[in-house]
Design an enzyme around this catalytic site. Structure first.
Site, PDB file in Angstrom:
ATOM      1  N   CYS A 196       0.857  -1.184   0.000  1.00 30.50           N
ATOM      2  CA  CYS A 196       0.000   0.000   0.000  1.00 30.50           C
ATOM      3  C   CYS A 196       0.893   1.234   0.000  1.00 30.50           C
ATOM      4  O   CYS A 196       1.849   1.315   0.760  1.00 30.50           O
ATOM      5  CB  CYS A 196      -0.871   0.014   1.249  1.00 30.50           C
ATOM      6  SG  CYS A 196      -1.788  -1.510   1.461  1.00 30.50           S
TER       7      CYS A 196
ATOM      8  N   ASP B 183      -2.862   7.988  15.936  1.00 33.99           N
ATOM      9  CA  ASP B 183      -1.840   7.199  16.609  1.00 33.99           C
ATOM     10  C   ASP B 183      -0.756   8.198  16.998  1.00 33.99           C
ATOM     11  O   ASP B 183      -0.113   8.781  16.129  1.00 33.99           O
ATOM     12  CB  ASP B 183      -1.310   6.106  15.672  1.00 33.99           C
ATOM     13  CG  ASP B 183      -1.059   4.805  16.424  1.00 33.99           C
ATOM     14  OD1 ASP B 183      -0.783   4.876  17.639  1.00 33.99           O
ATOM     15  OD2 ASP B 183      -1.118   3.737  15.799  1.00 33.99           O
TER      16      ASP B 183
HETATM   17  C1  LIG Z   1      -2.903  -0.648  17.764  1.00 32.41           C
HETATM   18  C2  LIG Z   1      -1.968  -1.317  18.640  1.00 32.41           C
HETATM   19  C3  LIG Z   1      -2.395  -2.283  19.555  1.00 32.41           C
HETATM   20  C4  LIG Z   1      -3.849  -2.673  19.698  1.00 32.41           C
HETATM   21  O1  LIG Z   1      -4.595  -1.605  20.174  1.00 32.41           O
HETATM   22  P1  LIG Z   1      -6.174  -1.756  20.376  1.00 32.41           P
HETATM   23  O2  LIG Z   1      -6.634  -0.380  20.678  1.00 32.41           O
HETATM   24  O3  LIG Z   1      -6.355  -2.707  21.521  1.00 32.41           O
HETATM   25  O4  LIG Z   1      -6.743  -2.305  19.123  1.00 32.41           O
HETATM   26  C5  LIG Z   1      -1.461  -2.868  20.361  1.00 32.41           C
HETATM   27  N1  LIG Z   1      -0.156  -2.537  20.286  1.00 32.41           N
HETATM   28  C6  LIG Z   1       0.288  -1.611  19.417  1.00 32.41           C
HETATM   29  C7  LIG Z   1       1.730  -1.274  19.396  1.00 32.41           C
HETATM   30  C8  LIG Z   1      -0.604  -0.967  18.558  1.00 32.41           C
HETATM   31  O5  LIG Z   1      -0.161  -0.058  17.690  1.00 32.41           O
HETATM   32  S1  SF4 Z   2      -0.786  -1.167   4.894  1.00 33.41           S
HETATM   33 FE1  SF4 Z   2      -0.716  -3.266   5.632  1.00 33.41          FE
HETATM   34  S2  SF4 Z   2      -1.156  -4.539   3.845  1.00 33.41           S
HETATM   35 FE2  SF4 Z   2      -0.601  -2.537   3.107  1.00 33.41          FE
HETATM   36  S3  SF4 Z   2       1.613  -2.651   2.700  1.00 33.41           S
HETATM   37 FE3  SF4 Z   2       1.355  -1.861   4.792  1.00 33.41          FE
HETATM   38  S4  SF4 Z   2       1.441  -3.630   6.115  1.00 33.41           S
HETATM   39 FE4  SF4 Z   2       1.078  -4.365   4.015  1.00 33.41          FE
END
Ligand SMILES: *Cc1c(COP(=O)(O)O)cnc(C)c1O
Ligand code: SF4
Length: 441
Positions: free
Chosen positions: A143, A344
């Protein structure tokens, strides 16, 4: 490759009428055939789509591919509309763009600190009770918006069983890890027997309650969901799988069939979308996507604000676009079709939910809320926990000596917060919901 180009072209053209005939082609639906014919150069894209790039475009693309390789399955490319290919949301996710080489001021190579928060190679341990476990660095498609661009396609870093063993050892020795998220790359690119072994090892760890897989396979290579894979996935108890649909055009018959097989095998399905400029930065597109997902047993889980990874600037939207999308979903469609919009946090802070403000104001004994229609309403706390006011300042312990306390007339939100006025809502005029009531009477 000539044969592949012919088949892909036929498939694409047939889609407009009835593509049963091409669906019936044994090679097209063979995921190995798809991977063997992965498209890695602009010339093949031209041949399949029947388009011509300018010399300039070809030069830029070739340069971009040197930094960030290209890989697209013939299946995914066949979803492009050749009439409007330059604006196509599928092509944008799959085909290199010169802007990827622009490193913006705020770009970072590892914005989420997945490497820094890594106690052993392959494991990112950020949250108290769960880990991200990178078990593959290969994907069926690269991607263009991938946050792990720096790693994906880097053949040298394909984790060996040995490395996976080290990750497993880490999980075994950390009883607080109750949730393991298999990621990559794409875990469903592992051979069936490796995946079977890995899931078995994880399931054998007592404190691992949840096993989940992040995979784009249902989107870019739905034929990989074979009987064999389904058998593996249904052998190890409850498995959660989050896939990655970004646009309604990706929800083809083949993709929906793959989802159905997973769901019927007991795999719990969710979807994570990334908000991408020129692909899905539109409330109507997102609404249609989440509704189609739900129709196919997939619960929209997260909508991600695009990360600050290198070369993604041209995909990023203002955060306001995401909030606008959320504003158009919550209340307007089924609650379980509404994903959580998250940023994030750069620096490894994890996912932070962002949404429109529904809490308009509050006092010690009330909160003022607004709904999706713009109705402003009041919710009273269980016990009076502060100073309630009946406008009797003369007898108030706060000893305010106003000449005329009645001059204080609360309006708007302060009226809702006040204790002495009875209104509990502010309602916009001409609400459809209210008009419906009138019609019903
Ligand atoms: C997204 C993520 C998770 C899972 O997070 P949830 O909110 O429980 O879906 C766990 N560890 C890392 C490092 C992540 O980026
Ligand atoms: S977004 Fe996910 S499926 Fe797409 S290249 Fe990155 S790791 Fe692979």
């Amino acid at each position: 490759m000539q044969e592949a180009i012919r088949i892909a072209r036929n498939h694409m053209e047939a889609r407009e009428e009835e593509h049963q005939e091409w669906e019936g082609l044994p090679s097209w639906k063979d995921w190995r055939w798809q991977l063997e014919h992965t498209i890695r150069d602009p010339e093949t894209v031209e041949a399949i789509l029947g388009v011509r790039f300018t010399d300039d475009e070809r030069r830029v693309v070739t340069e971009t591919i040197r930094r960030f390789p290209m890989a697209v399955t013939p299946y995914y490319l066949s979803l492009v509309d050749p009439e409007k290919w330059r604006e196509d949301p599928i092509l944008r996710q799959a085909f290199p763009h010169g802007d990827e080489l622009k490193i913006s001021r705020c770009d970072m190579t590892d914005p989420l600190c997945e490497d820094t928060d890594s106690p052993v190679p392959g494991i990112t341990h950020r949250y108290p009770d769960r880990v991200l476990f990178h078990v593959s660095n290969v994907c069926a498609m690269y991607c263009r918006h991938c946050t792990r661009k720096r790693k994906v396609g880097d053949v040298d870093s394909v984790p060996s069983r040995m490395q996976i063993q080290k990750g497993l050892a880490y999980i075994r020795s950390h009883p607080e890890v109750r949730d393991v998220l298999l990621s990559g790359g794409d875990p469903l690119m592992l051979p069936d027997d490796t995946l079977d072994w890995l899931l078995g090892e994880l399931r054998a760890i007592d404190h691992v309650e949840i096993i989940r897989i992040g995979s784009r396979i249902p989107v870019v290579l739905p034929y990989r969901i074979t009987d064999g894979l389904i058998r593996v996935l249904s052998r190890h108890g409850v498995i959660w799988l989050n896939t990655h649909f970004n646009h309604p055009n990706e929800m083809t018959d083949s993709a929906c069939r793959a989802l159905e097989r997973l769901a019927l095998a007991g795999v719990v399905l969710g979807n994570q979308s990334v908000l991408l400029r020129g692909v899905n930065d539109c409330p109507r597109i997102m609404k249609s996507l989440v509704q189609r997902l739900v129709r196919n047993r997939v619960r929209p889980y997260y909508l991600y604000q695009c990360d600050l990874s290198e070369g993604l600037e041209h995909f990023r939207t203002p955060v306001g676009k995401g909030i606008e999308i959320m504003e158009n979903l919550r209340g307007h469609t089924s609650g379980f079709a509404v994903p959580t919009y998250v940023i994030d946090a750069p620096g490894g802070g994890g996912k932070i939910p962002v949404m429109p403000n529904y809490l308009v104001s509050w006092s010690s004994d009330k909160v003022i809320l607004r709904n999706y229609e713009g109705v402003i309403t009041t919710y009273r706390m269980p016990e009076e926990s502060g100073n309630t006011c009946d406008l009797d300042c003369a007898n108030c312990r706060l000893q305010l000596d106003l000449d005329n306390p009645r001059e204080f007339k609360a309006v708007g939100i302060s009226m809702l917060l006040s204790d002495h006025q009875k209104d509990i809502t502010l309602t916009p005029e001409n609400l459809e919901r209210v008009r419906r009531r009138e019609v019903a009477q």
